[in-house]
Write an enzyme that holds these catalytic residues in place. Structure first.
Site, PDB file in Angstrom:
ATOM      1  N   HIS A  15       0.893  -1.282  -0.029  1.00 58.20           N
ATOM      2  CA  HIS A  15      -0.016  -0.076  -0.128  1.00 58.20           C
ATOM      3  C   HIS A  15       0.878   1.259  -0.019  1.00 58.20           C
ATOM      4  O   HIS A  15       1.648   1.432   0.867  1.00 58.20           O
ATOM      5  CB  HIS A  15      -0.976   0.082   1.242  1.00 58.20           C
ATOM      6  N   ASP A  20      -7.520   2.078   1.919  1.00 57.42           N
ATOM      7  CA  ASP A  20      -7.131   2.739   3.347  1.00 57.42           C
ATOM      8  C   ASP A  20      -8.223   4.112   3.522  1.00 57.42           C
ATOM      9  O   ASP A  20      -7.942   4.727   4.560  1.00 57.42           O
ATOM     10  CB  ASP A  20      -5.675   3.298   3.134  1.00 57.42           C
ATOM     11  N   HIS A  76      -5.105  10.495   0.354  1.00 59.31           N
ATOM     12  CA  HIS A  76      -5.837  10.126   1.710  1.00 59.31           C
ATOM     13  C   HIS A  76      -5.046  10.948   2.603  1.00 59.31           C
ATOM     14  O   HIS A  76      -5.225  11.389   3.953  1.00 59.31           O
ATOM     15  CB  HIS A  76      -6.409   8.820   2.377  1.00 59.31           C
TER      16      HIS A  76
END
Ligand SMILES: [Zn+2]
Length: 902
Positions: free
Chosen positions: A17, A129, A355
């Protein structure tokens, strides 16, 4: 062999990620990415059984890598085409709620374009996420031609034996579920119930592997609805596990009843979709952890480092609502549209939208770099917009205006009509440096300024338009002709103010400043009574109290709203993710303070009144907070209070009521010198309602004013884009904002609390990361508005549309007197709809036609009335044909994209 039938399959997907920036600066993460990609390409060469690597759903990683290793491009290309590197579908992994609907679309559109340059994209909307998920995701994925969704937050899995009740919309007994949006679109979705790291670092040692798999398989089986188990082999910034194939050989030996497959999402999702059970659960709309204890929804990231949100909103408006519509109007039917420049600006802006970036929950270095990207994207937007409006102005016939007048074009680039008290600057006279020394030219213009006589403003029929002369100014200027060297000069500028009322969507008109011999009769009408301290026009009567709070009478409904505009300051001992009030709960309210009131403008156009309050606030938290940060004490366990030392904070608010507006606009500024606190402005609605409606992504989302039984957090912060509304069956209140994404509905009289600023000193999450910049010291200005409506939906949606158009001023440019093919007062297209909120007017990506996108603001059927409909078809987000039932009808919560050409 018979045992193989019914064998459970374990799909192991290798990934990492990749937060591009977070607890380290971008380049720190970037250099680690280079190592990851190097390792990966080498591994593909060495280990043919390594099925593939999932590149985190974002194509920008490829650009990031190739910036440093351009020589490996063909290798990357080969691996993508072989299906070894699984890329896309997005450009970046965004935050859903803090970026505009259109930014969400561009992330999908650019992600699709980028993926296609390389090969295929993964057919999966990937939100591993994301801090909560937007309710329109099912419809948006459908419109991006994506079949599945995967996400990590927002839904509480309840486990195999837990019953799921029908009224629990945000829990699921399985890790797979149907996700249904407000328009009833459905998407098969996978929740990372054991997080996207449940197959990370798989041991190769048999004893360790046994322990690992016993636990991990049980966890996965607890939630899996089919015999296909998902193991995510990776986590945040995880290097690739080079011996994962050997580790799976060990697993296969240990667990002969399972089949271990090094795999990819496409194969896994295909297997799952073939065997989903009939009782698969369904979740509805937005997923914001409604059924949790409320501490880790991370919704307070909507107010962390508010300067980022404000800047992001301004740049979005510059690109979406100014540069693109102006370019569409100016370059209609031609190939002059600046596709590449706009895509460059969009990519720059989207780089700020992951994010960890737009949420303001990274370290200071990250957010400093973001401010540069915002500035760059904005400058490109301004350049494109300026070129486009100048081009448009040249196409408009101004030849009817007198030769000695100075015409200027006004353009409403909004997809809805707009009323505005507008200030325009006009160059009245110019002295070129080519004709004299700069100082002589400066003197000449100063002389001209002294000799100024009376003016009038006229429209193309010669009719006078009421205006107010604001000021005149002499200063340096320059032209940069496209085919000649620069031209410097001194010029005399005149600033005027006028009311523009109900300018239609995408329309323009020309007015001109002209000399007159007649002395102007000053208009006597005023909108503020200083003795009574009453602001009043045909719609509103606002009385300003001693403490600066307002009592507002909405004349449409004859309802009075008392105690509006009260500032509330509380301690914040939390971090960039979570607000936590200081344990002393010390709260300071502006309503306890005497306000100073000053009249800034009071004439026939409207009034601007300044209210000033000086609040005495604790300078920071007490010393305990520093200890609690250093010791990484969970914010729910903290005991810090506010300091006893008080320092003054002067809040200055300018309230604007213009003649023709049925709303009040506010501009609040202060110089924040306090730490560890939160400032909000409160509007007490006093309306009886269990719900509020907030502007979200392609959706007016209805949210409960109450929390679930499991909720432990004393606050219930929520996200918004442009507005939040509370109403009862007689009408209600809409609070609009510019880049203020956090609100809360307080139980006390259903008060709308709008967060202006949050000051905290640390990032939070998994360790201690000091963030002095997140204290947000310095000067801030906040813009917001209040409007009222009656019981009709039209009246309500009008306040929504107004909150949106408040963010985009009417554009203007001066022009010469010339002929042109366009009329002096006209529109690019006609468009009428109360409920259709336009998000985009742009040229189609392939230049053949224009794109108009918007969505239904309501849960009712509605319609669009426009002259483009007879020349339009509907397309999806990636601009492929997407037929809908009807061109003009809007289904509830429908998103519609028209492609049309004139
Ligand atoms: Zn992340």
């Amino acid at each position: 062999m018979e045992k193989i039938i019914g064998k459970k399959k374990v799909f192991v997907i290798s990934h990492s990620h990749w937060d591009r920036e977070w607890y380290m600066a971008y380049e720190q993460h970037h250099m680690r990415l280079v190592k990851l990609m190097d390792d990966l390409l080498d591994l593909f060469n060495k280990e043919p059984r390594f099925n593939s690597f999932h590149l985190d759903g974002q194509t920008i990683i490829l650009d990031d890598y190739l910036k440093v290793r351009p020589e490996r491009r063909s290798e990357v290309e080969k691996r993508v085409q072989e299906g070894k590197l699984r890329i896309g579908p997005f450009y970046i992994l965004q935050d859903d709620f803090l970026i505009s609907p259109e930014a969400n679309v561009r992330d999908m559109l650019i992600g699709n374009q980028e993926s296609k340059k390389w090969g295929n994209r993964v057919n999966l909307g990937y939100f591993p996420d994301t801090f909560g998920n937007m309710g329109q995701t099912p419809q948006m994925l459908k419109l991006a031609d994506l079949k599945y969704a995967a996400f990590g937050r927002g839904v509480k899995p309840t486990g195999l034996n837990n019953q799921v009740f029908d009224n629990e919309k945000y829990t699921s007994q399985y890790s797979e579920m149907w996700w249904q949006g407000p328009d009833n679109s459905k998407v098969l979705s996978v929740l990372f119930a054991n997080w996207y790291s449940n197959g990370n670092e798989i041991p190769i040692d048999k004893a360790e592997a046994k322990k690992f798999w016993d636990e991990k398989l049980a966890d996965a089986e607890k939630y899996a609805s089919t015999d296909n188990l998902l193991m995510m082999n990776g986590v945040d910034h995880q290097p690739v596990q080079k011996n994962v194939i050997q580790a799976l050989d060990v697993a296969q030996e240990l667990y002969p009843d399972y089949e271990f497959i090094h795999s990819n999402f496409d194969d896994y999702l295909q297997a799952v979709s073939k065997s989903i059970p009939k009782d698969l659960g369904k979740i509805n709309g937005e997923l914001t952890s409604q059924e949790t204890d409320g501490w880790y929804t991370l919704a307070n990231t909507s107010s962390s480092r508010v300067y980022l949100k404000q800047e992001n909103t301004k740049v979005e408006r510059e690109l979406e609502n100014i540069a693109e519509p102006l370019s569409t109007m100016a370059y209609n039917g031609t190939t002059d549209y600046p596709h590449d420049q706009l895509r460059y600006a969009w990519k720059m802006l989207l780089q700020n939208n992951p994010h960890d970036s737009i949420c303001g929950c990274s370290v200071d270095d990250v957010h400093r770099e973001m401010m540069t990207r915002f500035a760059k994207a904005k400058e490109v937007g301004k350049f494109v917009a300026r070129d486009a409006i100048a081009t448009l102005a040249n196409q408009i016939n101004t030849s009817k205006f007198p030769q000695d007048s100075k015409p200027f074009i006004l353009v409403n680039t909004n997809g809805h009509e707009k009323t505005e008290m507008k200030t325009v600057e006009i160059e009245w006279e110019r002295a070129l440096f080519a004709d004299g020394k700069p100082e002589d030219q400066y003197e000449a213009m100063k002389q001209a300024q002294n000799d100024l006589s009376e003016f009038k403003v006229i429209d193309q029929t010669g009719r006078e338009v009421p205006f107010d002369f604001v000021s005149s100014d002499v200063r340096f200027g320059y032209d940069l002709p496209k085919d000649k060297f620069r031209i410097p000069y001194m010029a005399l500028y005149i600033t005027i103010q006028l009311n523009l009322t109900a300018m239609p969507a995408f329309s323009w008109k020309v007015l001109a400043l002209s000399k007159t011999n007649q002395i102007r009769k000053p208009e006597v009408k005023q909108y503020y009574d200083a003795d009574e301290r009453i602001l009043e026009n045909n719609w509103l009567r606002v009385s300003i109290k001693d403490n600066g709070s307002l009592n507002i009478l909405d004349k449409k409904t004859n309802r009075e709203y008392d105690n509006q505009l009260i500032f509330e300051d509380t301690g914040d001992i939390g971090n960039e993710y979570i607000y936590r009030q200081s344990v002393d709960q010390k709260t300071v309210l502006s309503s306890d303070i005497q306000a100073k009131i000053k009249v800034l403008q009071n004439n026939f156009l409207g009034a601007k009144i300044q209210i000033q309050q000086t609040m005495m606030l604790p300078e920071s938290a007490d010393a305990r907070l520093e200890y609690e940060r250093q010791a990484v004490i969970d914010i729910t366990q903290r005991k810090a209070k506010r300091s006893d030392k008080l320092v003054p904070l002067t809040i200055t608010t300018v309230i604007t009521l213009s003649k023709n507006a049925d709303q009040l606009k506010f501009k609040t500024s202060f110089n924040n010198q306090m730490k560890d606190h939160r400032m909000r402005v409160l509007f007490r609605t006093n309306l009886k309602s269990n719900y509020n409606s907030a502007d979200s992504i392609f959706e007016t989302v209805k949210r409960s004013n109450h929390v679930s039984d499991s909720w432990k957090n004393p606050t219930n912060p929520q996200h918004q884009q442009n507005f939040v509304n509370i109403c009862d069956d007689q009408g209600g209140v809409t609070i609009g904002n510019l880049g203020l994404n956090e609100y809360e509905i307080l139980p006390d009289n259903n008060t709308i609390a709008l967060t202006l600023l949050c000051s905290v000193g640390e990032m939070g999450d998994w360790g201690y990361f000091g963030t002095p910049d997140a204290q947000c010291l310095g000067k801030f200005t906040f813009e917001y508005s209040i409007a009222f409506h009656d019981q009709s939906i039209m009246s309500q949606t009008e306040t929504y549309q107004q909150a949106k158009t408040n963010q985009v001023s009417i554009q203007s440019i001066q022009t010469s007197i010339h002929t042109g093919k366009r009329k002096p007062e006209s529109a690019f297209m006609t468009l009428k709809s109360d409920s259709f909120a336009v998000t985009s007017l742009k040229q189609a990506e392939n230049s053949s036609g224009n794109i108009l996108r918007g969505y239904n603001l309501t849960q009712n059927e509605s319609s669009v009335d426009s002259n483009i409909l007879s020349k339009a078809k509907t397309v999806n987000f990636i601009e492929e044909d997407y037929p809908t039932k009807s061109l003009n009808m809007l289904e509830p919560a429908e998103i519609k994209t028209y492609k049309f050409s004139f």
